[in-house]
Design a protein around this motif. Structure first.
Motif, PDB file in Angstrom:
ATOM      1  N   PHE A  12       0.804  -1.216   0.000  1.00 53.81           N
ATOM      2  CA  PHE A  12       0.000   0.000   0.000  1.00 53.81           C
ATOM      3  C   PHE A  12       0.837   1.267   0.000  1.00 53.81           C
ATOM      4  O   PHE A  12       0.411   2.292  -0.544  1.00 53.81           O
ATOM      5  CB  PHE A  12      -0.978   0.024   1.180  1.00 53.81           C
ATOM      6  N   TYR A  13       2.038   1.217   0.565  1.00 53.15           N
ATOM      7  CA  TYR A  13       2.867   2.425   0.563  1.00 53.15           C
ATOM      8  C   TYR A  13       3.260   2.852  -0.856  1.00 53.15           C
ATOM      9  O   TYR A  13       3.746   3.961  -1.062  1.00 53.15           O
ATOM     10  CB  TYR A  13       4.106   2.269   1.442  1.00 53.15           C
ATOM     11  N   GLU A  14       3.011   1.982  -1.845  1.00 54.87           N
ATOM     12  CA  GLU A  14       3.290   2.313  -3.240  1.00 54.87           C
ATOM     13  C   GLU A  14       2.086   2.937  -3.956  1.00 54.87           C
ATOM     14  O   GLU A  14       2.161   3.239  -5.144  1.00 54.87           O
ATOM     15  CB  GLU A  14       3.734   1.061  -4.003  1.00 54.87           C
ATOM     16  N   ILE A  15       0.986   3.177  -3.232  1.00 50.83           N
ATOM     17  CA  ILE A  15      -0.217   3.730  -3.857  1.00 50.83           C
ATOM     18  C   ILE A  15       0.063   5.075  -4.518  1.00 50.83           C
ATOM     19  O   ILE A  15      -0.531   5.416  -5.552  1.00 50.83           O
ATOM     20  CB  ILE A  15      -1.367   3.853  -2.820  1.00 50.83           C
ATOM     21  N   VAL A  16       0.977   5.843  -3.949  1.00 50.57           N
ATOM     22  CA  VAL A  16       1.275   7.172  -4.500  1.00 50.57           C
ATOM     23  C   VAL A  16       1.816   7.072  -5.925  1.00 50.57           C
ATOM     24  O   VAL A  16       1.616   7.976  -6.738  1.00 50.57           O
ATOM     25  CB  VAL A  16       2.261   7.927  -3.578  1.00 50.57           C
ATOM     26  N   ASP A  17       2.468   5.949  -6.255  1.00 48.32           N
ATOM     27  CA  ASP A  17       2.983   5.765  -7.616  1.00 48.32           C
ATOM     28  C   ASP A  17       1.860   5.712  -8.641  1.00 48.32           C
ATOM     29  O   ASP A  17       2.095   5.946  -9.836  1.00 48.32           O
ATOM     30  CB  ASP A  17       3.798   4.466  -7.713  1.00 48.32           C
ATOM     31  N   TYR A  18       0.642   5.411  -8.190  1.00 46.54           N
ATOM     32  CA  TYR A  18      -0.492   5.273  -9.101  1.00 46.54           C
ATOM     33  C   TYR A  18      -1.417   6.493  -9.061  1.00 46.54           C
ATOM     34  O   TYR A  18      -2.421   6.534  -9.765  1.00 46.54           O
ATOM     35  CB  TYR A  18      -1.275   4.000  -8.767  1.00 46.54           C
TER      36      TYR A  18
ATOM     37  N   GLU B 282      -5.433  -1.935  21.319  1.00 44.16           N
ATOM     38  CA  GLU B 282      -4.863  -1.572  20.028  1.00 44.16           C
ATOM     39  C   GLU B 282      -5.941  -1.193  19.023  1.00 44.16           C
ATOM     40  O   GLU B 282      -5.742  -0.319  18.166  1.00 44.16           O
ATOM     41  CB  GLU B 282      -4.045  -2.749  19.476  1.00 44.16           C
ATOM     42  N   ASP B 283      -7.113  -1.806  19.132  1.00 42.63           N
ATOM     43  CA  ASP B 283      -8.180  -1.567  18.161  1.00 42.63           C
ATOM     44  C   ASP B 283      -8.726  -0.143  18.243  1.00 42.63           C
ATOM     45  O   ASP B 283      -9.248   0.376  17.255  1.00 42.63           O
ATOM     46  CB  ASP B 283      -9.313  -2.570  18.363  1.00 42.63           C
ATOM     47  N   LYS B 284      -8.609   0.482  19.414  1.00 46.28           N
ATOM     48  CA  LYS B 284      -9.119   1.852  19.530  1.00 46.28           C
ATOM     49  C   LYS B 284      -8.343   2.813  18.642  1.00 46.28           C
ATOM     50  O   LYS B 284      -8.852   3.870  18.266  1.00 46.28           O
ATOM     51  CB  LYS B 284      -9.085   2.312  20.989  1.00 46.28           C
ATOM     52  N   ASP B 285      -7.130   2.431  18.288  1.00 39.54           N
ATOM     53  CA  ASP B 285      -6.336   3.226  17.347  1.00 39.54           C
ATOM     54  C   ASP B 285      -6.434   2.665  15.931  1.00 39.54           C
ATOM     55  O   ASP B 285      -6.745   3.385  14.985  1.00 39.54           O
ATOM     56  CB  ASP B 285      -4.875   3.252  17.788  1.00 39.54           C
ATOM     57  N   ARG B 286      -6.247   1.363  15.785  1.00 38.21           N
ATOM     58  CA  ARG B 286      -6.118   0.774  14.458  1.00 38.21           C
ATOM     59  C   ARG B 286      -7.446   0.585  13.727  1.00 38.21           C
ATOM     60  O   ARG B 286      -7.461   0.393  12.511  1.00 38.21           O
ATOM     61  CB  ARG B 286      -5.358  -0.553  14.540  1.00 38.21           C
ATOM     62  N   TYR B 287      -8.564   0.593  14.465  1.00 32.44           N
ATOM     63  CA  TYR B 287      -9.867   0.501  13.804  1.00 32.44           C
ATOM     64  C   TYR B 287     -10.443   1.902  13.555  1.00 32.44           C
ATOM     65  O   TYR B 287     -11.642   2.093  13.458  1.00 32.44           O
ATOM     66  CB  TYR B 287     -10.825  -0.346  14.648  1.00 32.44           C
ATOM     67  N   GLN B 288      -9.543   2.881  13.464  1.00 26.21           N
ATOM     68  CA  GLN B 288      -9.873   4.255  13.069  1.00 26.21           C
ATOM     69  C   GLN B 288      -8.907   4.667  11.969  1.00 26.21           C
ATOM     70  O   GLN B 288      -7.747   4.248  11.964  1.00 26.21           O
ATOM     71  CB  GLN B 288      -9.701   5.232  14.237  1.00 26.21           C
ATOM     72  N   THR B 289      -9.373   5.504  11.053  1.00 23.55           N
ATOM     73  CA  THR B 289      -8.454   6.112  10.096  1.00 23.55           C
ATOM     74  C   THR B 289      -7.669   7.216  10.790  1.00 23.55           C
ATOM     75  O   THR B 289      -8.095   7.742  11.823  1.00 23.55           O
ATOM     76  CB  THR B 289      -9.223   6.718   8.901  1.00 23.55           C
TER      77      THR B 289
ATOM     78  N   HIS C 133      -5.505   2.010   5.710  1.00 22.14           N
ATOM     79  CA  HIS C 133      -4.144   1.789   5.207  1.00 22.14           C
ATOM     80  C   HIS C 133      -3.318   3.074   5.120  1.00 22.14           C
ATOM     81  O   HIS C 133      -2.093   3.011   5.004  1.00 22.14           O
ATOM     82  CB  HIS C 133      -4.196   1.159   3.816  1.00 22.14           C
ATOM     83  N   PHE C 134      -3.975   4.213   5.139  1.00 23.23           N
ATOM     84  CA  PHE C 134      -3.250   5.473   4.983  1.00 23.23           C
ATOM     85  C   PHE C 134      -2.568   5.892   6.282  1.00 23.23           C
ATOM     86  O   PHE C 134      -3.129   5.748   7.363  1.00 23.23           O
ATOM     87  CB  PHE C 134      -4.194   6.594   4.533  1.00 23.23           C
ATOM     88  N   THR C 135      -1.356   6.435   6.148  1.00 26.12           N
ATOM     89  CA  THR C 135      -0.645   7.073   7.249  1.00 26.12           C
ATOM     90  C   THR C 135      -0.590   8.570   6.969  1.00 26.12           C
ATOM     91  O   THR C 135      -0.831   9.013   5.842  1.00 26.12           O
ATOM     92  CB  THR C 135       0.784   6.533   7.372  1.00 26.12           C
TER      93      THR C 135
ATOM     94  N   LEU D 193      -0.289  10.386   3.158  1.00 27.98           N
ATOM     95  CA  LEU D 193      -1.167  11.467   2.707  1.00 27.98           C
ATOM     96  C   LEU D 193      -0.359  12.708   2.352  1.00 27.98           C
ATOM     97  O   LEU D 193      -0.664  13.413   1.381  1.00 27.98           O
ATOM     98  CB  LEU D 193      -2.195  11.795   3.787  1.00 27.98           C
ATOM     99  N   GLU D 194       0.692  12.968   3.117  1.00 26.05           N
ATOM    100  CA  GLU D 194       1.550  14.120   2.824  1.00 26.05           C
ATOM    101  C   GLU D 194       2.275  13.929   1.493  1.00 26.05           C
ATOM    102  O   GLU D 194       2.423  14.881   0.703  1.00 26.05           O
ATOM    103  CB  GLU D 194       2.550  14.316   3.958  1.00 26.05           C
TER     104      GLU D 194
END
Length: 348
Positions: free
Chosen positions: A43-49, A162-169, A186-188, A192-193
């Protein structure tokens, strides 16, 4: 179309039970609709597309820690609540388990100090209850303290811290969902930057995901299925950004099916014959399945969806039912992880 047209066999071990170590380390299956070719990436390669000028639309709804465990006053029987939606003030529609034990006039205690108690006022639709909460302090603070994240039923473990953080964007802002808009998980912030620095326009809408997202289609003929209504909101700024992109012929990329349903629900055709969206607050029960003509969305970032689900029907409308099922078969062969905490797909 028949419900069985959207069925596929998924080995149980491919249902993700935990999130990936890093949000953007999930795998990414890229589907090129023009050629039918696929690529296997991360997913970190999404920016290439993504291209300069693309309009990336995301749902910024925040998941409530909506699962509560308490005891029925007078009997001590253990009761589980799942908040579905706020009706007004402190009155909510709620799923309860076991349902037979709760009737109007009953009360459930969740916390004594500070107080959090629910009074059953009436029966709701589909076996739900209408409840009024009594509490000390601020309701959302009580919820944050004792509530659990409402993980979907195919995640067969209790909710953890952990889910309180990871089950949120990372971009969630507006509280109101009982399920995450999972494509955005999947976005960090860094990703996004990177997209923004490449010239991608980031746009946010809000659709509060309801419990209907877990409910199966029970009709043999899918056209007889009725969607549950969900509330959405589009700011004037977001509508202007999407409309400007449409007029200029730039690509609208929706992050997730919830963003897609929001955009398509707000669509209209202006006096020049150009598809645009309206700003404002509304609700939608839009059901998108093959044969639907998309007015706003050009491409979609999405997770892998359950067999026979309305979400699988939506992506089959954007691409092609048979080809989507072929892509799913490929993902299964390649051992992709499925559903909420699973891997992603970019249909470009």
């Amino acid at each position: 179309m028949r419900i069985d047209d959207f069925d596929y066999h998924l080995p149980e071990e491919l249902i993700a039970q935990k999130p990936a170590d890093r949000r953007d380390s999930s795998r990414l299956l890229v589907v090129h609709r023009d050629s039918g070719e696929t690529e296997h990436k991360h997913f970190y390669e999404i920016v290439d597309y993504l291209k300069p000028g693309d309009c990336l639309v995301m749902n910024n709804s925040k998941v409530l820690p909506a699962r509560l465990f308490g005891v029925k006053e007078g009997t001590g029987a253990r009761i589980e609540f799942l908040l579905i939606k706020r009706i007004e003030g402190d009155i909510w529609e709620t799923m309860v388990k076991p349902g037979k034990r709760l009737k109007p006039g009953d009360s459930v205690l969740f916390c004594e100090a500070p107080l959090l108690r629910a009074h059953i006022r009436d029966y709701g639709a589909d076996g739900t209850r209408i409840v009024e909460f009594e509490y000390e302090g601020i309701f959302m603070e009580r919820l944050e303290e004792i509530g659990s994240m409402p993980l979907p039923p195919y995640i067969e473990r209790p909710s953890e811290d952990e889910d309180k953080d990871r089950y949120q964007t990372v971009y969630c802002r507006e509280e109101g969902s009982v399920a995450a808009p999972t494509a955005g998980l999947h976005f960090t912030e860094e990703l996004l930057e990177k997209a923004k620095n490449k010239g991608v326009e980031l746009v946010y809408v809000t659709l509060h995901v309801g419990i209907g997202t877990f409910r199966p289609v029970k009709c043999e003929n899918i056209e007889e299925h009725s969607m549950h209504f969900e509330e959405y909101e589009i700011s004037e700024e977001s509508a202007a950004a999407v409309n400007r992109a449409k007029r200029e012929g730039r690509r609208i990329i929706s992050v997730g099916t919830t963003s897609t349903r929001t955009l398509e629900s707000a669509a209209y055709t202006d006096e020049n014959g150009c598809h645009q969206i309206k700003s404002g607050h509304d609700s939608t029960g839009i059901f998108i399945y093959p044969g639907y003509e998309f007015k706003i969305v050009d491409s979609l970032i999405t997770n892998f969806h359950l067999p026979k689900s309305t979400l699988l029907m939506l992506i089959s409308a954007l691409y092609d039912r048979e080809k989507i099922l072929q892509v799913y078969d490929e993902a299964i062969r390649e051992k992709y992880r499925f559903f909420s905490y699973g891997d992603a797909m970019f249909i470009e």
